[in-house]
Design an enzyme around this catalytic site. Structure first.
Site, PDB file in Angstrom:
ATOM      1  N   LYS A   9      74.870  91.515  36.496  1.00 42.13           N
ATOM      2  CA  LYS A   9      75.668  90.631  35.661  1.00 42.13           C
ATOM      3  C   LYS A   9      75.476  90.983  34.180  1.00 42.13           C
ATOM      4  CE  LYS A   9      75.389  86.898  39.095  1.00 42.13           C
ATOM      5  NZ  LYS A   9      75.000  85.484  39.347  1.00 42.13           N
ATOM      6  N   TYR A  49      84.741  84.280  42.923  1.00 50.04           N
ATOM      7  CA  TYR A  49      83.999  83.016  43.014  1.00 50.04           C
ATOM      8  C   TYR A  49      84.857  81.875  43.552  1.00 50.04           C
ATOM      9  CZ  TYR A  49      79.872  84.940  40.638  1.00 50.04           C
ATOM     10  OH  TYR A  49      78.740  85.659  40.322  1.00 50.04           O
ATOM     11  N   ASN A 112      71.173  84.685  35.886  1.00 50.34           N
ATOM     12  CA  ASN A 112      70.250  85.143  36.934  1.00 50.34           C
ATOM     13  C   ASN A 112      70.401  86.629  37.308  1.00 50.34           C
ATOM     14  OD1 ASN A 112      72.587  84.859  38.385  1.00 50.34           O
ATOM     15  ND2 ASN A 112      71.757  83.457  39.917  1.00 50.34           N
ATOM     16  N   HIS A 115      73.999  89.764  41.297  1.00 53.80           N
ATOM     17  CA  HIS A 115      74.644  89.130  42.455  1.00 53.80           C
ATOM     18  C   HIS A 115      74.476  90.021  43.678  1.00 53.80           C
ATOM     19  CE1 HIS A 115      77.899  87.687  45.099  1.00 53.80           C
ATOM     20  NE2 HIS A 115      78.197  88.973  45.235  1.00 53.80           N
ATOM     21  N   GLU A 126      84.252  91.160  49.150  1.00 50.48           N
ATOM     22  CA  GLU A 126      83.929  91.507  47.761  1.00 50.48           C
ATOM     23  C   GLU A 126      84.139  93.000  47.493  1.00 50.48           C
ATOM     24  OE1 GLU A 126      79.979  89.895  47.415  1.00 50.48           O
ATOM     25  OE2 GLU A 126      80.724  87.821  47.499  1.00 50.48           O
TER      26      GLU A 126
HETATM   27  P1  ATP Z   1      75.408  85.241  43.471  1.00 46.34           P
HETATM   28  O1  ATP Z   1      76.729  84.915  44.140  1.00 46.34           O
HETATM   29  O2  ATP Z   1      75.518  85.433  41.985  1.00 46.34           O
HETATM   30  O3  ATP Z   1      74.584  86.252  44.173  1.00 46.34           O
HETATM   31  P2  ATP Z   1      74.178  83.195  44.893  1.00 46.34           P
HETATM   32  O4  ATP Z   1      75.008  83.603  46.050  1.00 46.34           O
HETATM   33  O5  ATP Z   1      72.698  83.338  45.000  1.00 46.34           O
HETATM   34  O6  ATP Z   1      74.580  83.936  43.581  1.00 46.34           O
HETATM   35  P3  ATP Z   1      75.862  80.888  44.605  1.00 46.34           P
HETATM   36  O7  ATP Z   1      75.472  79.522  45.061  1.00 46.34           O
HETATM   37  O8  ATP Z   1      76.925  81.628  45.359  1.00 46.34           O
HETATM   38  O9  ATP Z   1      74.533  81.720  44.485  1.00 46.34           O
HETATM   39  O10 ATP Z   1      76.282  80.754  43.096  1.00 46.34           O
HETATM   40  C1  ATP Z   1      76.915  81.831  42.450  1.00 46.34           C
HETATM   41  C2  ATP Z   1      76.454  81.917  41.021  1.00 46.34           C
HETATM   42  O11 ATP Z   1      76.916  80.779  40.326  1.00 46.34           O
HETATM   43  C3  ATP Z   1      74.943  81.896  40.824  1.00 46.34           C
HETATM   44  O12 ATP Z   1      74.344  83.151  40.931  1.00 46.34           O
HETATM   45  C4  ATP Z   1      74.836  81.372  39.409  1.00 46.34           C
HETATM   46  O13 ATP Z   1      75.049  82.411  38.456  1.00 46.34           O
HETATM   47  C5  ATP Z   1      75.977  80.385  39.344  1.00 46.34           C
HETATM   48  N1  ATP Z   1      75.544  79.028  39.686  1.00 46.34           N
HETATM   49  C6  ATP Z   1      75.374  78.520  40.913  1.00 46.34           C
HETATM   50  N2  ATP Z   1      74.966  77.251  40.861  1.00 46.34           N
HETATM   51  C7  ATP Z   1      74.879  76.956  39.553  1.00 46.34           C
HETATM   52  C8  ATP Z   1      74.503  75.805  38.818  1.00 46.34           C
HETATM   53  N3  ATP Z   1      74.151  74.675  39.437  1.00 46.34           N
HETATM   54  N4  ATP Z   1      74.527  75.891  37.470  1.00 46.34           N
HETATM   55  C9  ATP Z   1      74.894  77.015  36.829  1.00 46.34           C
HETATM   56  N5  ATP Z   1      75.270  78.137  37.466  1.00 46.34           N
HETATM   57  C10 ATP Z   1      75.254  78.112  38.798  1.00 46.34           C
END
Ligand code: ATP
Length: 137
Positions: A9, A49, A112, A115, A126
């Site tokens: 990211k 997303y 974070n 992804h 994806e």
């Molecule tokens: P990624 O899809 O980035 O690998 P993930 O699958 O671990 O992450 P998801 O629950 O799909 O997690 O959320 C996608 C992304 O959305 C997260 O990586 C984070 O960047 C963001 N995100 C998720 N929940 C929150 C939240 N409560 N507040 C802020 N950002 C969030």
């Protein structure tokens, strides 16, 4: 051959963690089959997303991921989807184990680092979204 979509990211790119993340996947034994650096358009991110549409973090999430270049990659190998998720660590870095990418480099969910696809089905979706067939080795 199982494949996963892994993306560094914008915060990971800005902090110079691209090489570190690639190194970890290479050292684990996975094969890099495609990679590109792009600043993603909003339309692409809305699709990527789509499961989060309507949630309160959706707009901040799209601004964050669209804020600068990302490094989009396809990695291949045995159980790369689940092992890749383990290597990334929990979505919330406060819960990621030290030794994972997020556990070593991140402190907040909203920044974070990287992804990784969460299932074989999302990996296929994806990869199709981010890469053309002729870009995949
Ligand atoms: P990624 O899809 O980035 O690998 P993930 O699958 O671990 O992450 P998801 O629950 O799909 O997690 O959320 C996608 C992304 O959305 C997260 O990586 C984070 O960047 C963001 N995100 C998720 N929940 C929150 C939240 N409560 N507040 C802020 N950002 C969030």
């Amino acid at each position: 051959h199982e494949r996963s979509f892994i993306m560094v990211k914008p915060d990971g790119v800005q902090r110079g963690l691209v090489g570190e993340i690639i190194k970890r996947f290479e050292q684990r034994g996975f094969k890099l089959v495609a990679m590109k650096m792009v600043t993603p358009q909003r339309a692409l991110l809305e699709q990527h997303y789509e499961e989060h549409k309507g949630k309160k973090f959706f707009d901040p999430l799209l601004s964050y991921i669209g804020s600068g270049p990302v490094v989009a990659m396809v990695w291949e190998g045995l159980n790369v989807v689940s092992v890749g998720r383990k290597m990334l660590g929990a979505t919330d870095p406060a819960k990621s184990e030290p030794g994972t990418i997020r556990g070593d480099y991140a402190i907040v969910t909203g920044r974070n680092i990287a992804h990784g696809s969460d299932s074989d089905k999302s990996a296929k979706r994806e990869i199709d979204l981010w890469f053309r067939a002729d870009e995949l080795a």
